[in-house]
Design a protein around this motif. Structure first.
Motif, PDB file in Angstrom:
ATOM      1  N   HIS A  21       0.811  -1.228   0.000  1.00 47.32           N
ATOM      2  CA  HIS A  21       0.000   0.000   0.000  1.00 47.32           C
ATOM      3  C   HIS A  21       0.840   1.272   0.000  1.00 47.32           C
ATOM      4  CE1 HIS A  21       0.455   1.143   4.263  1.00 47.32           C
ATOM      5  NE2 HIS A  21       0.347  -0.151   4.538  1.00 47.32           N
ATOM      6  N   ALA A  26      -5.618  -0.156  -4.769  1.00 43.58           N
ATOM      7  CA  ALA A  26      -6.337  -1.254  -5.410  1.00 43.58           C
ATOM      8  C   ALA A  26      -7.834  -1.022  -5.338  1.00 43.58           C
ATOM      9  CB  ALA A  26      -5.979  -2.579  -4.741  1.00 43.58           C
ATOM     10  N   ARG A  27      -8.522  -1.705  -6.222  1.00 38.14           N
ATOM     11  CA  ARG A  27      -9.981  -1.675  -6.284  1.00 38.14           C
ATOM     12  C   ARG A  27     -10.451  -3.101  -6.536  1.00 38.14           C
ATOM     13  NH1 ARG A  27     -14.402   0.875  -4.782  1.00 38.14           N
ATOM     14  NH2 ARG A  27     -15.977   0.981  -6.382  1.00 38.14           N
ATOM     15  N   ALA A  28     -11.504  -3.523  -5.865  1.00 40.94           N
ATOM     16  CA  ALA A  28     -12.005  -4.889  -5.998  1.00 40.94           C
ATOM     17  C   ALA A  28     -13.375  -4.917  -6.644  1.00 40.94           C
ATOM     18  CB  ALA A  28     -12.073  -5.553  -4.622  1.00 40.94           C
ATOM     19  N   LEU A  37      -9.167  -7.887  -8.861  1.00 36.39           N
ATOM     20  CA  LEU A  37      -8.441  -6.844  -8.132  1.00 36.39           C
ATOM     21  C   LEU A  37      -7.621  -6.039  -9.125  1.00 36.39           C
ATOM     22  CD1 LEU A  37      -7.080  -8.793  -5.028  1.00 36.39           C
ATOM     23  CD2 LEU A  37      -8.917  -7.120  -5.072  1.00 36.39           C
ATOM     24  N   LEU A  39      -4.843  -3.206  -9.516  1.00 34.99           N
ATOM     25  CA  LEU A  39      -3.764  -2.635  -8.715  1.00 34.99           C
ATOM     26  C   LEU A  39      -3.028  -1.602  -9.561  1.00 34.99           C
ATOM     27  CD1 LEU A  39      -2.082  -2.969  -6.027  1.00 34.99           C
ATOM     28  CD2 LEU A  39      -0.629  -4.522  -7.345  1.00 34.99           C
ATOM     29  N   LYS A 105     -15.061  -6.952  -1.354  1.00 37.91           N
ATOM     30  CA  LYS A 105     -14.569  -5.573  -1.485  1.00 37.91           C
ATOM     31  C   LYS A 105     -13.369  -5.302  -0.592  1.00 37.91           C
ATOM     32  CE  LYS A 105     -17.700  -4.411  -4.435  1.00 37.91           C
ATOM     33  NZ  LYS A 105     -17.374  -4.396  -5.838  1.00 37.91           N
ATOM     34  N   SER A 108      -9.096  -6.294  -1.249  1.00 41.16           N
ATOM     35  CA  SER A 108      -8.007  -5.492  -1.805  1.00 41.16           C
ATOM     36  C   SER A 108      -7.033  -5.102  -0.698  1.00 41.16           C
ATOM     37  CB  SER A 108      -8.538  -4.254  -2.523  1.00 41.16           C
ATOM     38  OG  SER A 108      -9.268  -3.433  -1.645  1.00 41.16           O
TER      39      SER A 108
END
Length: 123
Positions: A21, A26-28, A37, A39, A105, A108
């Motif tokens: 991080h 990231a987004r799931a 995912l 990234l 969710k 991530s």
């Protein structure tokens, strides 16, 4: 334990270990029992580090405790990112899982906790 194993199998590199991080966000998303995912490196200069160390094998080890059976990685160099598609990780999907996060969710954050090695002293 799977999280520790995924961190222990990092690609050998010079530098110091930081949580993912620090380099990326990231987004799931989900569809059935499949997690997607996305990234993205905060800075394009960190993209090569992501490609070298966020491998299909490491991600599969990270999610093994959830029953993940396969990871496919699709690189997006123009966006300094990648898309990770993880099969059988949502324990049946939204309607079939008894867990609290059927959509996946928050998974991530599990990925973003993975350790990577960087030579960037500013991190």
């Amino acid at each position: 334990m799977a999280h520790a194993e995924a961190n222990a199998t990092a690609s050998p590199a010079k530098g110091h270990a930081v949580p993912l991080h620090r380099l990326a966000h990231a987004r799931a998303g989900d569809k059935g029992d499949r997690l997607n995912l996305a990234l993205f490196a905060f800075e394009p200069r960190h993209y090569d580090t992501l490609v070298a160390q966020v491998t299909e094998e490491r991600v599969l080890a990270l999610f093994a405790h959830r029953g993940a059976s396969r990871v496919r990685r699709y690189l997006m160099p123009g966006l300094a990112g990648m898309n990770l598609v993880i099969d059988d990780v949502l324990q049946g999907g939204v309607n079939g899982a008894l867990n609290l996060d059927g959509h996946g969710k928050t998974l991530s954050y599990l990925l973003l906790g993975m350790s990577v090695t960087t030579e960037d002293d500013s991190l």
